[in-house]
Motif scaffolding. Structure first.
Motif, short mmCIF file in Angstrom:
data_model
loop_
_atom_site.label_atom_id
_atom_site.label_comp_id
_atom_site.label_asym_id
_atom_site.label_seq_id
_atom_site.Cartn_x
_atom_site.Cartn_y
_atom_site.Cartn_z
N THR A 43 23.13 40.12 -36.13
CA THR A 43 23.91 39.52 -35.04
C THR A 43 24.40 38.13 -35.40
O THR A 43 25.58 37.80 -35.20
N SER A 44 23.51 37.27 -35.95
CA SER A 44 23.92 35.90 -36.29
C SER A 44 24.95 35.91 -37.41
O SER A 44 25.86 35.06 -37.43
N PHE A 61 18.26 35.02 -41.26
CA PHE A 61 19.41 35.37 -40.45
C PHE A 61 19.24 36.81 -39.98
O PHE A 61 18.43 37.58 -40.52
N THR A 105 28.23 36.90 -35.79
CA THR A 105 28.70 35.81 -34.92
C THR A 105 29.31 34.68 -35.72
O THR A 105 30.40 34.19 -35.40
N LYS A 106 28.61 34.25 -36.77
CA LYS A 106 29.09 33.12 -37.57
C LYS A 106 30.37 33.48 -38.32
O LYS A 106 31.33 32.70 -38.35
#
Length: 399
Positions: free
Chosen positions: A91-92, A88, A95-96
């Motif tokens: 950013t991810s 990961f 976002t999640k």
């Protein structure tokens, strides 16, 4: 490189009120990603060395609770990624977590659940949850609160407030059950920790009023079935009650939606709207006569409740509710005229179907004594599980 998560007072941006926004910062692989927590603080109340509110900071406890909650939320997600051996980025991760946290307050979760009910065309249930939402707003003033704010004392105060408004016990119980459903949804979607769940100690089951049996004797049933209506709605009320009694207590909403496609080899075959359970009932002669009485070539429906004019689900729900109100009003008046011991409703047909078969010696495994919410599915399973010959024989005991 391990990921790190912390909350800081973002000095690079100053709001119009002179405060700085609180930002959560995720660091991973040399990259940093920031996301606002939606709150700000005056820099004079912030300890920039320890990155936490000072002792004299207004709303210090609330701020610290928010910081802890958000930090733990990200740390848990990082751990989940590591356990699953998934890669990961900063950013991810942002976002999640941000997507999962869009609906965070009690009001937001109620709105989300109501929207899901409407999307599933469960419009009457959506209206019921909207009613509970209105009650909660009237009590608390707003619901821009976290689920962790709803503890046992909060629930007890809400209960006392409802008693003061003279609401019926079953109404109070229904509202608490709705709140519990939404709270459970918040837990499922990681909005609130299970540790905060208040319904382990606050028992909603105590708010169920024992409902008296809603059945009448076979002789009383016959007096209703033989009643000569003096108006259109009186006749419709008697006919709907009769049809419900002769078809295993089918409820009004399902009667309204019956079409010619539901008649197969002199049997009524339909899926109950509420439970989606497939029901197969042999049609008695009088039930067939009622279908013939109301059958119209320009309408697919068996009874004059819905028509081709009602196209959307909302139109159907509104129409069914309107006609049901008329039918209920006239059944009540008919019951009073016949001096029945209980208020006459379509639900009486459902209970009486079961109890009169039982009193006639029909085996309990074929029918259920009570057709309330707690046993509807069991009753329907029994009606399906026995062969047609057994069910046909049992139905002869209705009159």
């Amino acid at each position: 490189m391990n990921a790190t998560v912390n909350v800081l007072c973002y000095k690079s941006k100053t709001l119009a009120n002179g405060e700085n926004p609180l930002m959560i910062r995720v660091c991973k692989d040399g990259k940093k990603k920031y996301l606002s927590l939606g709150v700000s603080v005056n820099p004079i109340y912030w300890d920039f060395e320890k990155q936490k509110p000072k002792r004299n900071c207004p709303n210090k406890e609330e701020l610290q609770r928010l910081i802890t909650m958000k930090t733990e939320e990200y740390q848990k997600l990082i751990l989940d990624y590591k356990v699953a051996n998934k890669d990961f980025s900063a950013t991810s991760l942002i976002t999640k977590t941000n997507a999962a946290s869009k609906a965070r307050t009690v009001r937001e979760m109620f709105d989300l659940y109501i929207a899901r009910l409407k999307d599933a065309n469960r419009l009457r249930y959506a209206q019921m949850y909207e009613s509970t939402l209105t009650s909660l707003l009237a009590y608390n003033g707003h619901l821009d609160i976290l689920f962790s704010d709803i503890d046992v004392p909060w629930l007890k105060r809400y209960e006392a407030w409802q008693y003061k408004q003279s609401f019926a016990l079953n109404t109070i119980g229904t509202r608490f059950r709705h709140l519990r459903v939404v709270y459970n949804l918040a837990i499922e979607e990681n909005i609130v920790k299970p540790d905060h769940y208040p319904f382990k100690k606050f028992k909603v089951s105590k708010l169920n009023e024992q409902t008296a049996k809603r059945s009448i004797t076979k002789e009383e049933i016959i007096s209703v079935l033989n009643y000569q209506g003096k108006s259109y709605y009186e006749c419709l009320a008697v006919d709907v009650f009769t049809f419900a009694y002769l078809t295993a207590g089918i409820n009004f909403a399902d009667i309204a939606r019956l079409t010619t496609d539901h008649i197969m080899d002199d049997r009524l075959v339909y899926s109950r709207k509420k439970t989606k359970k497939l029901i197969k009932i042999p049609l008695q002669e009088r039930a067939i006569e009622l279908i013939a009485k109301y059958r119209q070539d320009n309408s697919p429906y068996l009874f004059p409740i819905l028509s081709t004019f009602h196209k959307t689900e909302q139109q159907k729900v509104n129409r069914v509710h309107k006609v049901y109100s008329h039918v209920s009003k006239h059944l009540k008046a008919i019951g009073e005229e016949l001096k029945l011991p209980i208020k006459l409703t379509t639900y009486v047909a459902r209970h009486s179907f079961a109890t009169n078969l039982k009193r006639s010696g029909v085996a309990t495994p074929i029918i259920s004594e009570c057709l309330g919410h707690s046993s509807e599915k069991i009753t329907q399973i029994y009606l399906d599980s026995f062969g047609n010959s057994q069910l046909d024989e049992a139905m002869k005991n209705l009159l």
